[in-house]
Design an enzyme around this catalytic site. Sequence first.
Site, PDB file in Angstrom:
ATOM      1  CB  ILE A  75      45.461  41.809  50.612  1.00 16.07           C
ATOM      2  CG1 ILE A  75      44.247  40.941  50.318  1.00 16.07           C
ATOM      3  CG2 ILE A  75      45.913  41.493  51.997  1.00 16.07           C
ATOM      4  CD1 ILE A  75      44.586  39.430  50.361  1.00 16.07           C
ATOM      5  CB  SER A  76      40.835  45.240  49.500  1.00 19.00           C
ATOM      6  OG  SER A  76      41.535  46.027  48.600  1.00 19.00           O
TER       7      SER A  76
END
Length: 223
Positions: A75-76
């Site tokens: 997840i960025s």
Amino acid sequence: MINSQFVPDKPQTTVEQFEVERKEMVETQLRDRKIKDAKVLAAMSKVPRHEFVDSWCQALAYSDRPLPIDHHQTISQPYIVAYMTEAANITPSDKVLEIGTGCGYQTAILAEIAKQVYSVEIIPELSQQASQTLSKLGYKNIQFKTGDGYQGWVEHAPYDAIIVTAAPKYIPHALIKQLKIKGTMVIPVGTWHQDIVVLTKTENDIVLEKTIPVRFVPMRKKF
Ligand code: SAH
């Protein structure tokens, strides 16, 4: 012998504490780094990022870094999510395509701002899991599909904006075709070295702007 009644429980982060951390994230990681779009800042202040990660890394949910999710994906970092969403220039009447649903965090941010979001993910379990998380959180303006993002989602095209959260070597042709005229696509492009490219489509041309360097998981070719 210790009576277990007197052993204090491991401290759990409360919803209120997560909210404090989320506010701080918006101030220090986003506003201080010049994210300005009020819609983006409001969405990032609202979406509970800790609900999208495994319980063992919930304490890091609002830290300034990417986090692992299932199937070796990530997840960025919050700043990158905000940067890409701002660059996509989304308005409340927009129809948006997302490629790479992952845990669904970016999807939620898009759904807060846009009218309708279509999200394509190549790993079926991730798509199902994200769909469950997002319906639990009450989102009704998202449709999910397990499939190959290189093909986009032609049935609902054209899109006002397209956000891609896995990196291909080249911008997939189908995605350019499925973007509206005057629409914007935000996509990390490259292999080892990647940059976020902001593509705008005009009547008979496309304009490309190479922006910040990033590191995303590669966009896979096949199942
Ligand atoms: N936006 C996501 C980031 C997920 S990481 C989040 O907020 O969690 C990138 C995702 O892209 C992974 O879930 C990966 O499985 C997916 N992906 C990789 N190649 C793909 C492809 N060809 N089509 C669709 N999804 C793809």
